[in-house]
Design a protein around this motif. Structure first.
Motif, mmCIF file in Angstrom:
data_model
loop_
_atom_site.group_PDB
_atom_site.id
_atom_site.type_symbol
_atom_site.label_atom_id
_atom_site.label_comp_id
_atom_site.label_asym_id
_atom_site.label_seq_id
_atom_site.Cartn_x
_atom_site.Cartn_y
_atom_site.Cartn_z
ATOM 1 N N UNK A 1 63.631 34.600 78.873
ATOM 2 C CA UNK A 1 62.289 34.770 79.439
ATOM 3 C C UNK A 1 62.592 34.581 80.753
ATOM 4 N N UNK A 2 62.496 35.732 81.736
ATOM 5 C CA UNK A 2 62.507 35.381 83.256
ATOM 6 C C UNK A 2 61.407 35.533 83.790
ATOM 7 N N UNK A 3 60.598 34.407 83.380
ATOM 8 C CA UNK A 3 59.184 34.041 84.236
ATOM 9 C C UNK A 3 59.357 32.474 84.777
ATOM 10 N N UNK A 4 58.972 32.521 85.992
ATOM 11 C CA UNK A 4 59.086 31.369 87.053
ATOM 12 C C UNK A 4 58.180 30.132 86.449
ATOM 13 N N UNK A 5 56.670 30.589 86.038
ATOM 14 C CA UNK A 5 55.721 29.927 85.934
ATOM 15 C C UNK A 5 55.135 29.929 84.596
ATOM 16 N N UNK A 6 54.671 28.780 84.089
ATOM 17 C CA UNK A 6 54.030 28.819 82.583
ATOM 18 C C UNK A 6 52.746 28.007 82.963
ATOM 19 N N UNK A 7 51.715 28.495 82.372
ATOM 20 C CA UNK A 7 50.324 27.715 82.422
ATOM 21 C C UNK A 7 49.825 27.403 81.166
ATOM 22 N N UNK A 8 49.476 25.969 80.915
ATOM 23 C CA UNK A 8 48.853 25.688 79.710
ATOM 24 C C UNK A 8 47.540 24.941 80.227
ATOM 25 N N UNK A 9 46.601 25.521 79.257
ATOM 26 C CA UNK A 9 45.291 25.123 79.531
ATOM 27 C C UNK A 9 44.667 24.314 78.261
ATOM 28 N N UNK A 10 44.041 23.286 78.423
ATOM 29 C CA UNK A 10 43.604 22.299 77.314
ATOM 30 C C UNK A 10 43.006 23.057 76.248
ATOM 31 N N UNK A 11 43.205 22.972 74.942
ATOM 32 C CA UNK A 11 42.558 23.676 73.886
ATOM 33 C C UNK A 11 40.966 23.536 73.794
ATOM 34 N N UNK A 49 51.131 35.889 77.000
ATOM 35 C CA UNK A 49 51.205 34.537 76.248
ATOM 36 C C UNK A 49 52.463 34.360 75.656
ATOM 37 N N UNK A 50 52.887 33.175 75.600
ATOM 38 C CA UNK A 50 54.046 32.699 74.847
ATOM 39 C C UNK A 50 53.915 31.197 74.061
ATOM 40 N N UNK A 51 54.521 30.905 72.869
ATOM 41 C CA UNK A 51 54.426 29.559 72.680
ATOM 42 C C UNK A 51 54.651 28.718 73.625
ATOM 43 N N UNK A 52 53.999 27.466 73.729
ATOM 44 C CA UNK A 52 54.389 26.649 74.918
ATOM 45 C C UNK A 52 55.981 25.972 74.866
ATOM 46 N N UNK A 53 56.602 26.017 73.595
ATOM 47 C CA UNK A 53 58.049 25.526 73.687
ATOM 48 C C UNK A 53 58.804 26.579 74.502
ATOM 49 N N UNK A 54 58.600 27.660 74.631
ATOM 50 C CA UNK A 54 59.183 28.940 75.195
ATOM 51 C C UNK A 54 59.207 28.854 76.809
ATOM 52 N N UNK A 55 58.090 28.063 77.225
ATOM 53 C CA UNK A 55 57.970 27.585 78.936
ATOM 54 C C UNK A 55 59.009 26.805 79.088
ATOM 55 N N UNK A 56 59.850 26.274 78.256
ATOM 56 C CA UNK A 56 61.143 25.485 78.735
ATOM 57 C C UNK A 56 62.060 26.289 79.703
ATOM 58 N N UNK A 57 61.983 27.825 79.384
ATOM 59 C CA UNK A 57 62.806 28.439 80.336
ATOM 60 C C UNK A 57 61.999 28.691 81.401
ATOM 61 N N UNK A 58 60.751 28.421 81.821
ATOM 62 C CA UNK A 58 60.343 28.451 83.175
ATOM 63 C C UNK A 58 60.738 27.491 84.214
ATOM 64 N N UNK A 59 60.293 27.626 85.235
ATOM 65 C CA UNK A 59 61.152 26.867 86.232
ATOM 66 C C UNK A 59 59.937 25.823 86.661
ATOM 67 N N UNK A 60 58.710 26.161 86.421
ATOM 68 C CA UNK A 60 57.428 25.242 86.449
ATOM 69 C C UNK A 60 56.461 25.325 85.564
ATOM 70 N N UNK A 61 55.905 24.520 85.035
ATOM 71 C CA UNK A 61 54.961 24.575 84.159
ATOM 72 C C UNK A 61 53.638 23.652 84.529
ATOM 73 N N UNK A 62 52.625 24.214 84.560
ATOM 74 C CA UNK A 62 51.319 23.840 85.065
ATOM 75 C C UNK A 62 50.497 23.413 83.933
ATOM 76 N N UNK A 63 49.956 22.290 83.887
ATOM 77 C CA UNK A 63 49.245 21.565 82.516
ATOM 78 C C UNK A 63 47.795 21.374 82.977
#
Length: 278
Positions: A1-11, A49-63
């Protein structure tokens, strides 16, 4: 997954999802970045969208949410840098106010593209069984060893050894080992001491011990063993989530994980957060 940023919003939080949607639009317009979001948010705002665990491949995750959301994100993405936007009540981990989120995230993405993303690290704990038979996923807050259940008739005899020397042994509901981050959580509810987040230390606290046990602050490099006996069953739990049954007598080793959690952006205001508990 070549995406730099992931974003996770509270459920189930409309405010968090709306902020995520705004972030996506701004980052696409200003930086040509097309972040991915967690699956529930993707359904809500019609975004990739992707599973949150897949965002380990990002360079930054915003929670976006409370400390619980950031804890979940940190568990899923490992040592990927995380920025916390605070929609919770206290905010020990999330330093960014929603009103500042766009400015801070854009600044980080700009530095990310220049490969100059700085941050600070939070230690995590690992619980392992005898002879490394098993290992729990790392805990950002605490590792707990306790008997079959809390309360009358549900405890066990638990011995605490530090570098092979016995510190304490007593019938107890349990014993916990906490990081500085976790000193504000379960440890605090068990009358353990607060540890300032910049302090390199761990704390060992008893839970309803029959014999008084003073909480013990130790260097993270020491060897900590919690041995449980005199009970039909027991459990070891990491961050209240990852749970493994024990068959007493059993010994659990607790040590600092090799990979810490890495937070980026401004540091949380520790004393301000404490004031919100009053």
């Amino acid at each position: 997954m070549e995406v730099a940023v992931g974003v996770v919003a509270q459920r189930k939080n409309d405010r968090a999802q709306a902020l995520a949607e705004t972030l996506l639009a701004v980052l696409d317009r200003e930086y040509g970045e097309r972040p991915v979001v967690d699956e529930e948010t993707g359904d809500a705002i019609d975004a990739t969208s992707v599973p949150v665990s897949a965002m380990a491949a990002c360079e930054l995750v915003v929670s976006i949410g409370g400390d619980g959301t950031l804890l979940f994100v940190a568990r899923e993405v490992g040592d990927t840098p995380v920025l916390g936007v605070n929609l919770g009540e206290v905010g020990y981990l999330n330093a960014v106010d929603p009103s500042d989120a766009l400015e801070v995230v854009c600044s980080l993405v700009g530095r990310l593209q220049a490969s100059t993303l700085d941050g600070h690290e939070l230690a995590r704990l690992v619980a392992t069984g005898a002879d490394d038979e098993w290992t729990l996923e790392p805990a950002l807050n605490e590792v707990v060893v306790h008997g079959p259940r809390r309360g009358h008739g549900g405890g066990a005899t638990i011995a605490v050894l530090v570098d092979g020397r016995r510190y304490h042994e007593s019938h107890a509901d349990g014993v916990l080992v906490a990081t500085p981050t976790g000193s504000t959580a379960y440890n605090l509810s068990e009358d353990g001491p607060l540890i300032h987040p910049t302090t390199d230390a761990l704390v060992i606290s008893g839970m309803a011990t029959a014999e008084p046990m003073a909480p013990l602050v130790v260097d993270p490099a020491v060897e900590i063993e919690l041995s449980i006996s005199d009970a039909d069953a027991g459990y070891v739990i990491a961050d209240g989530r990852n749970r493994r049954p024990l068959e007493p007598p059993a010994t659990v080793s607790v040590s600092v994980a090799d990979a810490p959690v890495r937070l980026v952006g401004p540091r949380p205001h520790f004393f301000e957060a404490l004031g919100k508990l009053e």
